[in-house]
Design an enzyme around this catalytic site. Sequence first.
Site, PDB file in Angstrom:
ATOM      1  N   ASP A  12       0.867  -1.189   0.000  1.00 37.52           N
ATOM      2  CA  ASP A  12       0.000   0.000   0.000  1.00 37.52           C
ATOM      3  C   ASP A  12       0.899   1.233   0.000  1.00 37.52           C
ATOM      4  O   ASP A  12       1.814   1.349   0.813  1.00 37.52           O
ATOM      5  CB  ASP A  12      -0.900  -0.018   1.243  1.00 37.52           C
ATOM      6  N   ASP A 107      -3.943   2.293  -5.044  1.00 33.52           N
ATOM      7  CA  ASP A 107      -2.591   2.282  -4.463  1.00 33.52           C
ATOM      8  C   ASP A 107      -2.266   1.022  -3.665  1.00 33.52           C
ATOM      9  O   ASP A 107      -1.320   1.023  -2.889  1.00 33.52           O
ATOM     10  CB  ASP A 107      -2.355   3.534  -3.613  1.00 33.52           C
ATOM     11  N   GLU A 108      -3.044  -0.053  -3.861  1.00 35.02           N
ATOM     12  CA  GLU A 108      -2.718  -1.263  -3.097  1.00 35.02           C
ATOM     13  C   GLU A 108      -2.996  -2.529  -3.892  1.00 35.02           C
ATOM     14  O   GLU A 108      -3.863  -2.567  -4.763  1.00 35.02           O
ATOM     15  CB  GLU A 108      -3.470  -1.292  -1.762  1.00 35.02           C
TER      16      GLU A 108
HETATM   17  P1  TTP Z   1      -5.234   5.069   1.266  1.00 35.92           P
HETATM   18  O1  TTP Z   1      -4.209   4.042   0.932  1.00 35.92           O
HETATM   19  O2  TTP Z   1      -6.322   4.703   2.202  1.00 35.92           O
HETATM   20  O3  TTP Z   1      -4.532   6.342   1.894  1.00 35.92           O
HETATM   21  P2  TTP Z   1      -3.141   7.006   1.556  1.00 35.92           P
HETATM   22  O4  TTP Z   1      -2.373   6.230   0.551  1.00 35.92           O
HETATM   23  O5  TTP Z   1      -3.373   8.449   1.223  1.00 35.92           O
HETATM   24  O6  TTP Z   1      -2.406   6.988   2.967  1.00 35.92           O
HETATM   25  P3  TTP Z   1      -1.762   5.737   3.721  1.00 35.92           P
HETATM   26  O7  TTP Z   1      -0.321   6.083   3.881  1.00 35.92           O
HETATM   27  O8  TTP Z   1      -2.471   5.685   5.032  1.00 35.92           O
HETATM   28  O9  TTP Z   1      -1.996   4.527   2.883  1.00 35.92           O
HETATM   29  O10 TTP Z   1      -5.905   5.593  -0.044  1.00 35.92           O
HETATM   30  C1  TTP Z   1      -5.198   5.782  -1.262  1.00 35.92           C
HETATM   31  C2  TTP Z   1      -5.665   7.044  -1.964  1.00 35.92           C
HETATM   32  O11 TTP Z   1      -7.064   6.976  -2.176  1.00 35.92           O
HETATM   33  C3  TTP Z   1      -5.418   8.299  -1.165  1.00 35.92           C
HETATM   34  O12 TTP Z   1      -4.133   8.854  -1.386  1.00 35.92           O
HETATM   35  C4  TTP Z   1      -6.510   9.208  -1.640  1.00 35.92           C
HETATM   36  C5  TTP Z   1      -7.634   8.289  -2.030  1.00 35.92           C
HETATM   37  N1  TTP Z   1      -8.674   8.303  -0.983  1.00 35.92           N
HETATM   38  C6  TTP Z   1      -9.773   9.150  -1.130  1.00 35.92           C
HETATM   39  O13 TTP Z   1      -9.907   9.842  -2.151  1.00 35.92           O
HETATM   40  N2  TTP Z   1     -10.720   9.195  -0.133  1.00 35.92           N
HETATM   41  C7  TTP Z   1     -10.618   8.461   1.019  1.00 35.92           C
HETATM   42  O14 TTP Z   1     -11.479   8.544   1.905  1.00 35.92           O
HETATM   43  C8  TTP Z   1      -9.479   7.585   1.167  1.00 35.92           C
HETATM   44  C9  TTP Z   1      -9.318   6.743   2.407  1.00 35.92           C
HETATM   45  C10 TTP Z   1      -8.551   7.545   0.130  1.00 35.92           C
HETATM   46 MG    MG Z   2      -2.166   4.148   0.751  1.00 32.19          MG
END
Ligand code: TTP
Ligand code: MG
Length: 360
Positions: A12, A107-108
Amino acid sequence: MNDRPRAVLHLDLDAFFAAVEILENPALAGKPVLIGGRPQQRGVVATASYAARAFGCRSAMPMAQALKLCPEAIVLPVRHALYRQYSRRVMALLHALTHLVEQVSIDEAFLELTEQIAAWQEAVEIARRLQQQVQEEIGLSASLGVASNKQVAKVASDFDKPGGLTVVRPGEEAIFLAELPARALWGVGPVTAQRLAGMGVHTVGELANLPEATLRAAFGRHGPDLGRRARGIDESPIVVEHQRKSISQERTFDRDIAELRPLKQQLWRMSQAVAGDLQRRQVAGGVVAIKLRYSDFTTLTRQMTLPVPSDDAIEIYRAGLTLLERAWETGRPVRLLGVGAHQLMEPTRQLSLFDHAAGD
Ligand code: TTP
Ligand code: MG
């Protein structure tokens, strides 16, 4: 051999949207950055850089609220097309390791490494190299988890963000999960967490100790599965989704072709290109199709099902040639010729793996 523990990796990316914006504009590095809708338009935060998270800013928070917590934050609009480009580059690195990639969101992704390693520890080495590669070749920070199943790998990747690599060795799943809050479990959302709290269950360990009957009474037929996952047991397979439904090549000729020989040569070259593409993606085509356009732009397509799905240039060429010889009105000038493989699927040799996973 089938009793060997699986090796599953979950990756992720860290603060993904914000990390991409910082890559595109390095002056933002280390600063609180919020990506999302404008506060005046009641926008919400899509993500916050880790510097902004230190102020309490979080995803899905109203932008106005996030700016109250961190007034100096830099607010940027969401640029989805840009993030998709970066996502594709990361996913390409994963696909270079194995075709058993399940992309869960932008992103995962999960990777199944079981069949390509001799010793479980190799999966950890692969994860470490991958993390380095994502950082060095793309410039993004990723958190990774390595475990014997998807559930635990997913929790592990989230365990040490940002930039962590958390390994849960086979046999250590339940111990690893026990102390974590119940909502850390994949699939336990706020509603389930609240109901569990009402039952006096706050940690995964407490959830793991609930009798099956109690779980069934509270959560219906999914209850027992929740209990199993709390004990670190999860047999769900990697679900490979092919981004593309077909792989094809076509060529418009500089000059129309009216003889079979040069048409066959073109068909052979394109069949080789299609086969190469199939092999790189580790899929096989169940159906071969050709497209034929005459100089007056009359266009026809013909297709046939192969006896066995194939990624082989000769087989694709043979099927294509059969179709071409049937469809082409001999001597009529051809402007464009195309050949493609459709109904892409796992090569047959992989099926045993899925049979095993599905039959568990
Ligand atoms: P995530 O992997 O949940 O968050 P992240 O990558 O920003 O942070 P982390 O380091 O905790 O993994 O989500 C990936 C992307 O999806 C994030 O950059 C933006 C988008 N997203 C939204 O648009 N709305 C949301 O509520 C969430 C959780 C994510
Ligand atoms: Mg992320």
